[in-house]
Design a protein around this motif. Structure first.
Motif, short mmCIF file in Angstrom:
data_model
loop_
_atom_site.label_atom_id
_atom_site.label_comp_id
_atom_site.label_asym_id
_atom_site.label_seq_id
_atom_site.Cartn_x
_atom_site.Cartn_y
_atom_site.Cartn_z
N ALA B 73 1.93 -3.85 1.70
CA ALA B 73 2.67 -2.65 2.12
C ALA B 73 2.57 -1.55 1.07
CB ALA B 73 4.13 -3.00 2.38
N ALA B 74 2.58 -1.92 -0.20
CA ALA B 74 2.51 -0.91 -1.27
C ALA B 74 1.16 -0.21 -1.27
CB ALA B 74 2.77 -1.56 -2.63
N ALA B 75 0.08 -0.96 -1.02
CA ALA B 75 -1.26 -0.36 -1.00
C ALA B 75 -1.42 0.54 0.23
CB ALA B 75 -2.33 -1.46 -1.00
N VAL B 76 -0.89 0.10 1.37
CA VAL B 76 -0.98 0.92 2.58
C VAL B 76 -0.21 2.22 2.38
CG1 VAL B 76 -0.39 1.04 5.04
CG2 VAL B 76 -1.28 -1.10 4.08
N ALA B 77 1.00 2.11 1.81
CA ALA B 77 1.81 3.30 1.54
C ALA B 77 1.09 4.23 0.56
CB ALA B 77 3.17 2.89 0.98
N SER B 78 0.39 3.66 -0.43
CA SER B 78 -0.39 4.46 -1.38
C SER B 78 -1.43 5.30 -0.65
CB SER B 78 -1.12 3.57 -2.39
OG SER B 78 -0.23 2.79 -3.13
N GLY B 79 -2.10 4.66 0.30
CA GLY B 79 -3.14 5.35 1.07
C GLY B 79 -2.55 6.46 1.93
N VAL B 80 -1.42 6.18 2.56
CA VAL B 80 -0.76 7.20 3.39
C VAL B 80 -0.39 8.40 2.53
CG1 VAL B 80 1.31 7.71 4.75
CG2 VAL B 80 0.14 5.52 5.07
N GLU B 81 0.21 8.11 1.38
CA GLU B 81 0.66 9.20 0.50
C GLU B 81 -0.52 10.03 0.00
OE1 GLU B 81 2.05 10.43 -3.78
OE2 GLU B 81 0.31 9.29 -3.13
N ALA B 82 -1.61 9.36 -0.42
CA ALA B 82 -2.78 10.06 -0.93
C ALA B 82 -3.39 10.95 0.16
CB ALA B 82 -3.82 9.07 -1.44
N GLY B 92 7.80 17.74 1.90
CA GLY B 92 8.95 17.46 2.76
C GLY B 92 8.84 16.16 3.55
N VAL B 93 7.80 15.37 3.32
CA VAL B 93 7.66 14.10 4.05
C VAL B 93 7.90 12.93 3.10
CG1 VAL B 93 6.07 12.60 5.34
CG2 VAL B 93 6.06 15.08 5.75
N ASN B 94 8.79 12.03 3.48
CA ASN B 94 9.04 10.82 2.69
C ASN B 94 8.07 9.72 3.12
OD1 ASN B 94 11.61 11.79 1.60
ND2 ASN B 94 12.32 11.57 3.72
N VAL B 95 7.49 9.05 2.14
CA VAL B 95 6.72 7.83 2.46
C VAL B 95 7.53 6.65 1.92
CG1 VAL B 95 4.56 6.57 2.17
CG2 VAL B 95 4.54 9.07 2.34
N LEU B 109 3.37 -8.78 -5.10
CA LEU B 109 3.58 -8.24 -6.45
C LEU B 109 2.40 -7.42 -6.96
CD1 LEU B 109 5.51 -8.11 -8.86
CD2 LEU B 109 4.44 -10.18 -9.74
N GLN B 110 1.19 -7.90 -6.69
CA GLN B 110 0.01 -7.21 -7.23
C GLN B 110 -0.13 -5.79 -6.67
OE1 GLN B 110 -3.81 -9.35 -7.35
NE2 GLN B 110 -4.71 -7.56 -6.39
N ALA B 111 -0.01 -5.67 -5.35
CA ALA B 111 -0.14 -4.35 -4.73
C ALA B 111 0.98 -3.43 -5.21
CB ALA B 111 -0.13 -4.47 -3.21
N LEU B 112 2.18 -3.99 -5.37
CA LEU B 112 3.32 -3.20 -5.84
C LEU B 112 3.07 -2.70 -7.26
CD1 LEU B 112 6.22 -2.15 -5.43
CD2 LEU B 112 7.03 -4.35 -6.31
N SER B 113 2.55 -3.59 -8.09
CA SER B 113 2.24 -3.23 -9.47
C SER B 113 1.26 -2.06 -9.52
CB SER B 113 1.68 -4.47 -10.19
OG SER B 113 0.75 -4.12 -11.17
N GLY B 114 0.22 -2.12 -8.71
CA GLY B 114 -0.77 -1.04 -8.67
C GLY B 114 -0.15 0.27 -8.21
N MET B 115 0.66 0.19 -7.17
CA MET B 115 1.29 1.41 -6.64
C MET B 115 2.19 2.07 -7.68
SD MET B 115 4.01 1.83 -3.53
CE MET B 115 5.44 1.88 -4.61
N LEU B 116 2.97 1.24 -8.37
CA LEU B 116 3.90 1.78 -9.38
C LEU B 116 3.14 2.39 -10.55
CD1 LEU B 116 6.62 -1.03 -9.41
CD2 LEU B 116 6.77 1.23 -8.33
N GLU B 117 2.10 1.70 -10.99
CA GLU B 117 1.32 2.19 -12.14
C GLU B 117 0.65 3.53 -11.82
OE1 GLU B 117 -2.14 3.12 -14.37
OE2 GLU B 117 -2.27 2.31 -12.34
N ARG B 118 0.17 3.68 -10.58
CA ARG B 118 -0.52 4.92 -10.22
C ARG B 118 0.45 6.08 -10.02
NH1 ARG B 118 -3.33 1.10 -7.02
NH2 ARG B 118 -2.02 1.65 -5.24
N HIS B 120 2.47 6.80 -7.29
CA HIS B 120 2.55 7.42 -5.97
C HIS B 120 4.00 7.83 -5.65
CE1 HIS B 120 -1.51 6.43 -4.56
NE2 HIS B 120 -1.36 5.31 -5.25
N ASP B 121 4.15 8.88 -4.88
CA ASP B 121 5.48 9.30 -4.44
C ASP B 121 5.86 8.48 -3.20
OD1 ASP B 121 7.82 10.57 -3.91
OD2 ASP B 121 6.90 12.44 -3.20
N VAL B 122 6.18 7.21 -3.44
CA VAL B 122 6.56 6.28 -2.38
C VAL B 122 7.86 5.60 -2.80
CG1 VAL B 122 5.93 4.15 -1.15
CG2 VAL B 122 4.16 5.82 -1.71
#
Lengths: 399, 154
Positions: B73-82, B92-95, B109-118, B120-122
């Protein structure tokens, strides 16, 4: 206006992605595909490409982020190979089922174990049932052209499916070859901006990836399968348009000296050039041999294979993958193409060039002579022959 | 902390879903969306929430919603945000991303770790019910673990 550069295969696919004006590139490094994300990153840093790059922590996240970005309306490309593609496996089905036109360059590389970074097709063959289109390049020019055309084909409303473009590890990914490419203006004219029919849009809320019960699952699969089955005329149409615009001809499957051939050797990817040269040389020796190159493995060109190979005494498949306990995967497809024909050639399977082992002119001579002998005897026994194998060197197994 | 529940004309997580009576997760999601409002896109991990809210052809989601798999889910959300950033649609859009505790801290955990490190506004929401509940109360590695009566968690 055509331009020319001498570039590696990975640079050809990255150049095509840049000229396609990709919006989002999620990528993770893996040999032999790493130069693709490096090049994209350089384009962005130089101001040559306006795109978001996502430096993901795995290939699983690369394809997951690609799905999120594509569903949000972006044109998305990425690249991977071997273990990276295998790590994406479960997500690949979901990308295609959501009908997202993601384009992915694959540096075709052997799968572990043992670990090996060199060329064969076992990585993409293992993903043949994921519902993606699969194209295989013979050289860097084809890698560029197929990558660019893949966006146009994938995004066509009659198709809407993701596509893999395979280029053999090192033989293409790292080898410098001259590549002709059109101007940005010409590419823009050929490939207009992506207009997705459905997106994650707050003004038009939609649910992507819902739960399907036995009442609806089969219809989803049927619709997805039908899209692949109905894609060949669209692919042909776009290949034809590409030829008119840029002068280079592509076919889903291409024959060479097949008309009067007793034996036809079928191959994919970078060995196709070696195969044609072997055919030229054998023809000089009076051997009636022909060659067939498969460019589009999915959708599989059943009809065209039968048309090209139907007159031969024997079809010799030279493939860089093995399905242990069966044969090479291409054997199953080609045998399937012929099964309902009233008359058909013998079909013989040869395993070549696994893990980057060289495939030479001599190997194709051996394949042709073995197959002709089988044709003479009227039987193919054993079905699968490994070319250039040293059984004495094989590691010990069980008792 | 003050939570402002906006007055929305319509529910963004609607009734008719198949959540069990009294399910805390459904109530939590409904309240999160009341705060987030209609300009919201959700990436959802596999789990009870996805199963109960989207049986095709119905959906409980009145906002754009996407589910891909369990751990990403974190990686998918990263892609949506990017993508939203690149296409100029992020303003004005929340992801948001929704996952259970297993989908967040164990398999996710791994995907979440990547999302947090990058960075993203998620905003990532975890519904922590202390086990893999959709499959029937299996253990995972979020600490402290589920403890039996008389036992201390690690």
């Amino acid at each position: 206006m055509e331009m020319k550069e001498i570039i590696r295969g990975n640079m050809a696919t990255a150049l095509a992605a840049k000229m396609a004006r990709v919006d989002v590139v999620p990528a993770f490094p893996i040999t032999p595909s790493t130069l693709f994300p490096e090049k994209i990153s350089e384009y962005i840093a130089n101001g040559e490409l306006d795109a978001e790059m996502i430096l993901v922590e795995s290939e699983h996240s690369a394809i997951s982020a690609a799905i999120g970005a594509s569903a949000a309306g972006a044109r998305v490309a990425t690249a991977t190979a071997s273990q990276g593609l295998a790590l994406m496996h479960e997500v690949l089905f979901i990308a295609s089922a959501m009908r997202l036109p993601i384009v992915m360059a694959i540096g075709n590389r052997a799968l572990s174990g043992p670990i090996n970074i060199w060329a064969d097709h076992s990585d993409t063959m293992a993903e043949r049932d994921t519902g993606w289109m699969q194209f295989y390049a013979e050289n860097n020019q084809e890698a560029f052209d197929l990558m660019l055309m893949a966006f146009r084909i994938a995004e066509d409303r009659r198709v809407l499916l993701p596509a893999m473009v395979g280029l053999d590890a090192f033989t293409l990914t790292h080898t410098m070859e001259p590549v002709d490419y059109p101007s940005q203006e010409e590419v823009d004219d050929f490939l207009p901006p992506y207009q997705p029919p459905y997106t994650l849009d707050v003004n038009r809320p939609m649910t992507f990836g819902s739960f399907a019960t036995p009442e609806s699952y089969m219809e989803f699969k049927w619709s997805h399968t039908r899209a692949l089955e109905e894609s060949p005329p669209v692919i042909d149409e776009i290949f034809e348009e590409y030829k008119k615009r840029f002068g280079r001809e592509y076919k889903r499957v291409t024959g060479y000296m097949t008309e009067d051939a007793d034996v036809i050797i079928v191959a994919m990817g970078s060995v196709s050039g070696t195969l044609r040269e072997a055919v030229r040389q054998m023809r000089k020796d009076g051997i009636r041999v022909g060659a067939v190159k498969i460019t589009t493995f999915r959708p599989f060109p059943f009809k065209e294979i039968v048309e090209l190979c139907g007159g031969a005494k024997i079809v010799a498949i030279a493939e860089r993958a093995i399905s242990p306990g069966f044969a090479g995967p291409l054997f199953g497809e080609i045998a399937g193409a012929f099964i309902n024909q009233p008359s058909r050639p013998l079909i013989s399977d040869f395993i070549i060039g696994l893990g980057g082992r060289d495939v030479t002119l001599k190997d194709f001579r051996e394949i042709a002579s073995t197959a002709l002998k089988e044709a003479e005897e009227g039987r193919v026994e054993p079905l699968v022959k490994w070319i250039n194998i040293n059984p004495e060197e094989a590691p010990p197994g069980g008792e | 902390m003050t939570v402002v529940i906006r007055n929305t004309d319509k529910e963004l997580f609607t009734s008719g879903h198949r959540g069990c009576a009294g399910c805390g997760e459904m109530t939590a999601v409904r309240q999160v969306l009341m705060v987030a409002g209609p300009n919201t896109i959700v990436a959802n991990a596999t789990g009870c929430l996805e199963v109960a809210s989207t049986g095709y052809p119905e959906t409980a989601w009145a906002i754009p919603w996407i589910h891909v798999a369990f751990e990403n889910a974190a990686a998918v959300a990263s892609g949506v945000e990017a993508a939203l950033k690149k296409l100029g649609k992020k303003e004005g859009v929340n992801v948001l991303a929704f996952a259970g505790d297993g989908g967040t801290f164990d398999i996710g955990l791994q995907a979440l770790s990547g999302m947090l490190e990058r960075g993203h506004d998620v905003k990532f929401f975890t519904f922590d019910n202390e086990a893999y509940m959709n499959t029937g109360i299996q253990n995972h590695r979020l600490l402290p673990g589920p403890s039996e009566e008389g036992e201390e968690g690690p």
